[in-house]
Structures are given as C-alpha cells and as structure tokens.
Write an enzyme that holds these catalytic residues in place. Structure first.
Site, PDB file in Angstrom:
ATOM      1  N   GLU A 152      88.776  52.906  49.289  1.00  0.00           N
ATOM      2  CA  GLU A 152      87.454  53.375  49.681  1.00  0.00           C
ATOM      3  C   GLU A 152      86.788  52.418  50.659  1.00  0.00           C
ATOM      4  O   GLU A 152      85.583  52.172  50.595  1.00  0.00           O
ATOM      5  CB  GLU A 152      86.574  53.601  48.444  1.00  0.00           C
ATOM      6  N   ASP A 182      90.194  54.298  53.243  1.00  0.00           N
ATOM      7  CA  ASP A 182      91.515  54.146  52.641  1.00  0.00           C
ATOM      8  C   ASP A 182      91.452  54.407  51.123  1.00  0.00           C
ATOM      9  O   ASP A 182      90.392  54.738  50.584  1.00  0.00           O
ATOM     10  CB  ASP A 182      92.113  52.760  52.962  1.00  0.00           C
ATOM     11  N   GLU A 216      91.216  48.113  34.990  1.00  0.00           N
ATOM     12  CA  GLU A 216      91.550  48.349  36.405  1.00  0.00           C
ATOM     13  C   GLU A 216      92.194  47.105  37.002  1.00  0.00           C
ATOM     14  O   GLU A 216      93.147  47.189  37.758  1.00  0.00           O
ATOM     15  CB  GLU A 216      90.262  48.681  37.169  1.00  0.00           C
TER      16      GLU A 216
HETATM   17  C1  BGC Z   1      89.398  52.325  43.692  1.00  0.00           C
HETATM   18  C2  BGC Z   1      89.913  53.717  43.967  1.00  0.00           C
HETATM   19  C3  BGC Z   1      89.879  54.545  42.698  1.00  0.00           C
HETATM   20  C4  BGC Z   1      88.509  54.494  42.043  1.00  0.00           C
HETATM   21  C5  BGC Z   1      88.494  55.172  40.680  1.00  0.00           C
HETATM   22  C6  BGC Z   1      88.032  52.410  43.064  1.00  0.00           C
HETATM   23  O1  BGC Z   1      87.586  51.117  42.806  1.00  0.00           O
HETATM   24  O2  BGC Z   1      89.328  51.590  44.895  1.00  0.00           O
HETATM   25  O3  BGC Z   1      91.241  53.649  44.430  1.00  0.00           O
HETATM   26  O4  BGC Z   1      90.210  55.867  43.003  1.00  0.00           O
HETATM   27  O5  BGC Z   1      88.121  53.163  41.870  1.00  0.00           O
HETATM   28  O6  BGC Z   1      89.498  54.660  39.847  1.00  0.00           O
END
Ligand code: BGC
Length: 355
Positions: free
Chosen positions: A162, A159, A312
């Site tokens: 990931e 998903d 994030e």
């Molecule tokens: C997230 C992804 C994202 C990636 C880079 C991961 O921790 O689950 O959705 O694309 O980080 O930002």
C-alpha cells in the site's frame, strides 16, 4: 494447545463472516475490512486444506462485490478507450467493508494486485475442486475483472504494501499475469493470452537490473514480494537465473530468522513477516529444496502466541527500531491474529506435508 495447522483453520473459520468475507485481522481497528489480496490467499490456503466450502463462500462474496462495481468498471474502460486515464479515486478499491460496500477514505486504495490474485484464487479453487460449474456461476464478475485488468494493468498504482502509488511494481504485475493465465486455462481467450504475454514481456524488459528483479520500475531496491514472480504466479520459473539472483538478494538483505518486506520498511520498525518467511519456504519447496523450508516452518511456529495466533510481523529484529514505538502509540500492538499469516503457514505446511 492444538497444533498450529488446526488452530489456523479454526482462526480463519471463526473470522469468516456469514456472507463469506474474511476480515484481515479481527483485533486491529484499521484491518477490520476484507482485502482481496489477503482474502484470495486465505481462500487458496483453505482449499489446500480441503476446506472448499469456506473458499467458495469467499469467492461468491467477491463475485457479488464485483457485480456491484460493474458500472464503475464500464466507465473506467470507456475512459481508457477514449484516451483519458482515470484518477486513483475513480478506480476499484483494494479493500471493502465486510458487508461488501466501499469505504472511500484516505487509505491508499488503488491497488490492482488483489484483482489479479482473486481470479488466480478462483481458478485454483476450480482446479482443486474440479467444480467447473462454479466458473459458469462466476462468469460475469470474472469477465468484469478481466476487462478491468486488461485495460488498466500498465497504470501506476500502490504496491501490495500500500505504498509508492506513483510507480509500477513487478510483483503487482505478477499477480495480474498469474490471474489472467490461470483463469485462461478455462476461458481460452486469445485476447487474454496476448495481454498476459505483453505483461510478462514488460516485466522482463523493465524490471531487471544487475541480473535480478527490482522492487519497482525505476527503483532498484529489493522486496520480498518479488518471490511471487515465480511462486505462485509463474511469470518465470523458480530456476530462472534472474529469479535465483533475486532470491539470493532476498536472503542477503531481508532474511534473518523470518523475512522483512524490504530494507527501507519502517512500519512498526520494519520487522520480520511470518507470511513472507512462508513464501521463501514455499519457493524453496518449488525449487526442489524442501529441507531448506523446514527450519522456516519451525520458526513460524515459534511466532505463535499462547493462543496459537500469528502476528503480522515479529519485532525482535527490525530495520529501524526507532519507528516501532511511534507506530504502537498510533495504532496499538502489531495486528494479531493476521489471517493472511495463518493462510501462508497453512500453504507451507501443506507443501511440506505433500513431500
Ligand atoms: C499490508 C497489506 C495487507 C493489509 C491487511 C497492510 O499493512 O501492507 O499487504 O493487505 O495490511 O493485512
């Protein structure tokens, strides 16, 4: 400090490689790659801010990357047509090194959502710039991507977080549906329209339980990425009853000040993601309730550090606090600045400014 809109644009600009790739996060070892998912939303945000050159350079970079994978896609499509399902390692990766090469490591790399999101972002770039000539230039990578998605959309894959690679996820299907329908505004191909209709029907048939959308086929949990089914990918309208019920569940289970990914998330304790908070705000705007989005924008602004950088996730309210330290010891501080967080801030900011 400059306002967060200007700061976000400069963070994205400073972290775009000369060749057009956007790094997910410059200060976090595991994120020094370009993801098609993050990148397509970043390009979309830049388009919404009038930074079309940046977006165009990203799309050109993806075009070259996809061309480099053409033989692989031909082999994948041939296998599927011959009745053999390729293994995850044969599929296209979710992320590339900034120089456009593949990095075939242990990462959960088979994810389809980014390819759908890429063609959606490209179609949005063309719509916002009026530059339909760009579509002619990108016609080969676009048709490779369409071929890939129309043959593979029903395969289980990781998903957008990931995880859960053995399942099919409605938000991934939303990205593919949104990509195919958006690009088909220009291509007008009956086969693409038929695949998009089949995807939509599959989602409606398999991914609703107790009147709302579910995290994955066979898993009735909730996930904030289900918002994508309405905004921006328009599998259903924001006012669709199943969508409204889904948003109520997102608010009940995942919305605190920001928005968690899903209740069972333990990554860095499973904190609140500014980018998902922006998504809820974006949904609210599209549902005709911008006033409910303004406090969200303010909360996201309060998440920026003294350098105007957004992380994030925010770790003040976590699903599983005991997981925070183990992750920090393993990978360091939460990824900051995350370009995708800045992108979604720009999207919500522009959505609210246009009202
Ligand atoms: C997230 C992804 C994202 C990636 C880079 C991961 O921790 O689950 O959705 O694309 O980080 O930002």
């Amino acid at each position: 400090m400059p306002n967060l809109r200007d700061r976000s644009i400069s963070i994205v600009t400073e972290n775009q490689s000369d060749n057009g790739a956007y790094v997910a996060c410059p200060n976090f070892e595991q994120y020094k790659y370009c993801w098609l998912r993050d990148g397509a939303f970043i390009a979309y945000a830049m388009d919404r801010c009038g930074e079309h050159d940046s977006s165009r350079r990203f799309h050109e970079w993806v075009g070259r990357v996809i061309l480099s994978q053409a033989d692989r896609v031909t082999a994948i499509v041939r296998s599927i047509r011959g009745g053999r399902t390729p293994g995850p390692r044969e599929m296209l990766p979710t992320r590339y090194r900034l120089d456009g090469t593949r990095s075939d490591d242990d990462w959960a790399n088979f994810q389809l959502d980014g390819y759908g999101t890429w063609i959606w972002g490209l179609a949005e770039h063309v719509r916002m710039t009026g530059d339909s000539g760009f579509l002619d230039e990108a016609s080969e990578p676009v048709s490779i991507t369409v071929d890939y998605l129309t043959h593979c959309w029903m395969m289980p894959n990781y998903d957008c977080w990931e995880e859960f690679g053995d399942r099919v996820h409605p938000s991934t299907l939303a990205c593919i549906f949104g990509g195919l329908t958006s690009i088909n505004r220009y291509l007008e191909r009956d086969d693409i329209a038929a695949t998009a209709a089949a995807i939509r029907q599959f989602v409606l048939d398999t991914s609703i339980s107790s009147g709302r959308f579910i995290k994955s086929v066979g898993n009735n949990s909730i996930d904030a990425s289900l918002l994508w089914l309405s905004v921006p990918f328009a599998v259903v309208d924001p006012a669709d009853p199943a969508m409204e019920a889904t948003v109520r569940e997102v608010e009940r289970k995942l919305h605190h000040s920001g928005v968690h990914r899903y209740p069972e998330d333990t990554y860095y304790g499973g904190g609140e993601w500014p980018l998902l908070a922006c998504w809820l705000g974006w949904y609210r705007c599209r549902a005709g309730e911008p006033d409910r989005a303004r406090p969200i924008l303010e909360w996201v602004e309060s998440c920026a550090n003294e350098s105007g950088e957004l992380p994030e996730q925010i770790s003040t309210h976590t699903n599983a606090p005991e997981y925070y330290l183990p992750w920090r010891e393993r990978w360091g501080e939460v990824a900051t600045p995350l370009l995708w967080s800045h992108a979604m801030y720009l999207v919500l900011n522009s959505e609210l400014s246009s009202r």
